[in-house]
Design a protein around this motif. Structure first.
Motif, mmCIF file in Angstrom:
data_model
loop_
_atom_site.group_PDB
_atom_site.id
_atom_site.type_symbol
_atom_site.label_atom_id
_atom_site.label_comp_id
_atom_site.label_asym_id
_atom_site.label_seq_id
_atom_site.Cartn_x
_atom_site.Cartn_y
_atom_site.Cartn_z
ATOM 1 N N ASP A 85 -15.643 -7.879 6.570
ATOM 2 C CA ASP A 85 -17.069 -8.234 6.471
ATOM 3 C C ASP A 85 -17.501 -9.126 7.641
ATOM 4 N N ARG A 86 -16.605 -9.980 8.093
ATOM 5 C CA ARG A 86 -16.913 -10.868 9.231
ATOM 6 C C ARG A 86 -16.864 -10.126 10.556
ATOM 7 N N GLY A 87 -16.300 -8.927 10.551
ATOM 8 C CA GLY A 87 -16.190 -8.165 11.798
ATOM 9 C C GLY A 87 -14.879 -8.373 12.532
ATOM 10 N N ASP A 88 -13.917 -9.061 11.891
ATOM 11 C CA ASP A 88 -12.603 -9.246 12.542
ATOM 12 C C ASP A 88 -11.758 -7.979 12.475
ATOM 13 N N LEU A 89 -12.124 -7.092 11.533
ATOM 14 C CA LEU A 89 -11.492 -5.777 11.381
ATOM 15 C C LEU A 89 -12.615 -4.806 11.098
ATOM 16 N N THR A 90 -12.355 -3.500 11.204
ATOM 17 C CA THR A 90 -13.352 -2.561 10.690
ATOM 18 C C THR A 90 -13.084 -2.343 9.204
ATOM 19 N N HIS A 91 -14.099 -1.870 8.488
ATOM 20 C CA HIS A 91 -13.889 -1.605 7.058
ATOM 21 C C HIS A 91 -12.908 -0.455 6.847
ATOM 22 N N ALA A 92 -12.758 0.394 7.857
ATOM 23 C CA ALA A 92 -11.764 1.477 7.744
ATOM 24 C C ALA A 92 -10.342 0.932 7.888
ATOM 25 N N GLN A 93 -10.194 -0.176 8.603
ATOM 26 C CA GLN A 93 -8.849 -0.752 8.790
ATOM 27 C C GLN A 93 -8.365 -1.538 7.574
ATOM 28 N N ALA A 94 -9.313 -2.130 6.834
ATOM 29 C CA ALA A 94 -8.941 -3.068 5.767
ATOM 30 C C ALA A 94 -7.917 -2.494 4.773
ATOM 31 N N PRO A 95 -8.159 -1.287 4.207
ATOM 32 C CA PRO A 95 -7.184 -0.815 3.212
ATOM 33 C C PRO A 95 -5.788 -0.600 3.798
ATOM 34 N N LEU A 96 -5.726 -0.230 5.069
ATOM 35 C CA LEU A 96 -4.400 -0.031 5.684
ATOM 36 C C LEU A 96 -3.681 -1.353 5.904
ATOM 37 N N VAL A 97 -4.430 -2.417 6.154
ATOM 38 C CA VAL A 97 -3.787 -3.730 6.303
ATOM 39 C C VAL A 97 -3.285 -4.213 4.934
ATOM 40 N N VAL A 98 -4.060 -3.955 3.878
ATOM 41 C CA VAL A 98 -3.583 -4.267 2.520
ATOM 42 C C VAL A 98 -2.305 -3.466 2.237
ATOM 43 N N ARG A 99 -2.308 -2.203 2.656
ATOM 44 C CA ARG A 99 -1.123 -1.361 2.435
ATOM 45 C C ARG A 99 0.124 -1.957 3.084
ATOM 46 N N SER A 100 -0.041 -2.580 4.264
ATOM 47 C CA SER A 100 1.110 -3.218 4.914
ATOM 48 C C SER A 100 1.710 -4.309 4.031
ATOM 49 N N LEU A 101 0.848 -5.102 3.384
ATOM 50 C CA LEU A 101 1.361 -6.147 2.480
ATOM 51 C C LEU A 101 2.181 -5.531 1.352
ATOM 52 N N LEU A 102 1.656 -4.448 0.786
ATOM 53 C CA LEU A 102 2.325 -3.825 -0.359
ATOM 54 C C LEU A 102 3.595 -3.091 0.058
ATOM 55 N N THR A 103 3.643 -2.625 1.305
ATOM 56 C CA THR A 103 4.817 -1.884 1.780
ATOM 57 C C THR A 103 5.937 -2.830 2.188
ATOM 58 N N ALA A 104 5.574 -3.855 2.931
ATOM 59 C CA ALA A 104 6.586 -4.682 3.586
ATOM 60 C C ALA A 104 6.854 -5.981 2.851
ATOM 61 N N GLY A 105 6.087 -6.260 1.790
ATOM 62 C CA GLY A 105 6.135 -7.594 1.191
ATOM 63 C C GLY A 105 7.014 -7.765 -0.027
ATOM 64 N N VAL A 106 7.567 -6.689 -0.561
ATOM 65 C CA VAL A 106 8.291 -6.836 -1.827
ATOM 66 C C VAL A 106 9.800 -6.590 -1.658
ATOM 67 N N ASP A 107 10.161 -5.366 -1.261
ATOM 68 C CA ASP A 107 11.596 -5.044 -1.140
ATOM 69 C C ASP A 107 12.310 -5.991 -0.167
ATOM 70 N N THR A 108 11.629 -6.327 0.922
ATOM 71 C CA THR A 108 12.226 -7.194 1.934
ATOM 72 C C THR A 108 12.624 -8.551 1.345
ATOM 73 N N THR A 109 11.717 -9.188 0.612
ATOM 74 C CA THR A 109 12.035 -10.503 0.047
ATOM 75 C C THR A 109 13.054 -10.360 -1.078
ATOM 76 N N VAL A 110 12.942 -9.284 -1.853
ATOM 77 C CA VAL A 110 13.930 -9.049 -2.918
ATOM 78 C C VAL A 110 15.336 -8.976 -2.311
ATOM 79 N N HIS A 111 15.492 -8.211 -1.246
ATOM 80 C CA HIS A 111 16.829 -8.051 -0.673
ATOM 81 C C HIS A 111 17.248 -9.283 0.132
ATOM 82 N N GLY A 112 16.292 -10.025 0.659
ATOM 83 C CA GLY A 112 16.613 -11.306 1.296
ATOM 84 C C GLY A 112 17.143 -12.297 0.267
#
Ligand code: OVM
Length: 400
Positions: A218-245
């Motif tokens: 909304d602030r223009g730091d990303l496009t609205h088309a990019q936002a869901p893909l950045v959220v997807r990165s959190l969901l992809t890289a944020g769980v298994d990695t810490t679990v196995h760490g």
């Protein structure tokens, strides 16, 4: 430019026996030379700390945009739309990276610290009141991140059981299409559809990391088309990695009781202890880059367009970089390990991971004076992740 031809090896880094016990191959590759040609896949491998560090920090010559797995996105269609962070290079990489690194930086995590420490205390209480024995993978390493991270993202309650299988699938996909990738096949469409459906603004609570990514759009730091893909990165890289760490840290302490005693005496070591566990076990074992031009590394020519396999786990145990590298040792300084990568793509979630680890290890150290193995530890095989399927332990509580 040097035209030294590198030594060749027909080893398969993604074979079951190597995934189970990677150390012998790492030793062999480090010994063979700074660069080794892996004939089975037609890629060049770096297994020493110096060259892995060079490749990680030279994004101009070692690009990520052609994919950071074996698959070359310039010739093969990726299994999902490429990550805007992991599978992108400057300048496209920069805006998503800036948004996420601000969101996940230590100052932004301060409001989570107290909550996560409390959540860790509650989890440890619950585990201990259920009896002295538990599986440290399910009861601790999985349970804790799943309790705190999805809530922090703002994920709804339904379908959270898909998070670990989705991450597992994404990390398998960096390797060759072997039996591990084939086993993920039947669930790929279902898991991808669920994750994609959780990345919309409507699916996310209005006070989590997810909502803040949409606010950045909304602030223009990303496009609205990019936002869901950045959220997807959190969901992809944020769980298994810490679990196995966390699994790596708990296994390290179960097998090094003297180190657990050190932590019990000085709980402020928890953060360094987690980094030492990440160095020692390297939950993310490998990533690839692609040479953007003919480039010389370690006196060897890497031809433009070839895939370069970086052995992070091997670099983290390179005797030319570390004293007694195979020893898990809380007194060493593990900084400079490449378990979180290095350079512009270095793990953007590392402060989140460290906070989770600190909270859980501190809560455990307050109540448990010994973590005793109570049965055989069993590995979970993944093309990229070094993981435990099960770690049976007996938790000896501190007399109170
Ligand atoms: C991503 C991502 C980032 C790091 C690791 C990863 C599956 C994925 O941006 O989706 O592994």
């Amino acid at each position: 430019m040097s035209t030294l031809t590198p030594p060749r090896s027909d080893a398969d880094p993604f074979a079951d026996d190597v995934l189970e016990h990677p150390e012998p191959l790492h030793h062999e590759l480090r010994k063979a030379g700074p660069v080794v040609h892996l004939t089975r896949y037609g890629v060049h491998a770096l297994a020493r700390h110096a060259e892995v560090h060079t490749a990680l920090t030279d994004w101009q010559h070692f690009e990520s945009g052609a994919g950071v797995g074996l698959s070359d996105f310039r010739h093969e269609k990726p299994w999902r739309s490429p990550s805007l962070l992991l599978e992108a290079d400057p300048p496209h990489h920069d805006a998503p990276r800036r948004v996420l690194s601000e969101l996940l930086a230590p100052p932004a995590l301060r409001r989570l610290r107290e909550q996560w420490y409390e959540a860790a205390e509650s989890l440890v209480d619950e585990v201990l009141s259920a009896g002295a024995e538990c599986d440290a993978v399910t009861a601790l390493a999985q349970a804790f991140p799943l309790r705190v991270f999805p809530d922090a993202v703002g994920l709804g309650p339904d379908g959270r059981e898909h998070l670990l299988p989705y991450g597992n699938m994404a990390f398998n996909a960096f390797g060759p299409v072997n039996h591990l990738v084939e086993a993920d096949g039947p669930r790929r469409a279902e898991l991808s559809a669920w994750v994609d459906s959780r990345c919309t603004r409507e699916a996310l609570a209005d006070d989590g990391f997810g909502a803040r990514i949409w606010a950045a759009a909304d602030r223009g730091d990303l496009t609205h088309a990019q936002a869901p893909l950045v959220v997807r990165s959190l969901l992809t890289a944020g769980v298994d990695t810490t679990v196995h760490g966390l699994g790596a840290a708990l296994h390290a302490f179960a097998t090094h009781p003297d180190q657990w005693q050190q932590l019990c005496k000085k709980p402020e070591l928890a953060r360094t202890a987690f980094d030492e566990a990440v160095r020692w076990a390297s939950p993310v074992q490998t990533f690839f880059r692609t040479a953007t031009a003919d480039v010389e590394i370690g006196g060897t020519l890497l031809p433009a367009g070839t895939k370069i396999l970086m052995f992070l786990g091997s670099a983290n145990r390179d005797p030319d970089r570390w004293d007694d590298p195979d020893r898990f040792d809380l007194t060493r300084d593990p900084s400079g390990h490449v378990g979180f990568g290095m350079g512009i793509h270095q793990c953007v979630g590392q402060h989140v991971a460290r906070l989770e680890a600190e909270a859980l290890l501190t809560a455990l150290a307050r109540r448990v004076h010994r973590i005793e193995p109570a049965g055989p530890a069993r590995r979970h095989l993944n093309n990229t992740l070094r993981a435990w399927h099960s770690l049976p332990v007996r938790l000896h509580t501190t007399a109170q």
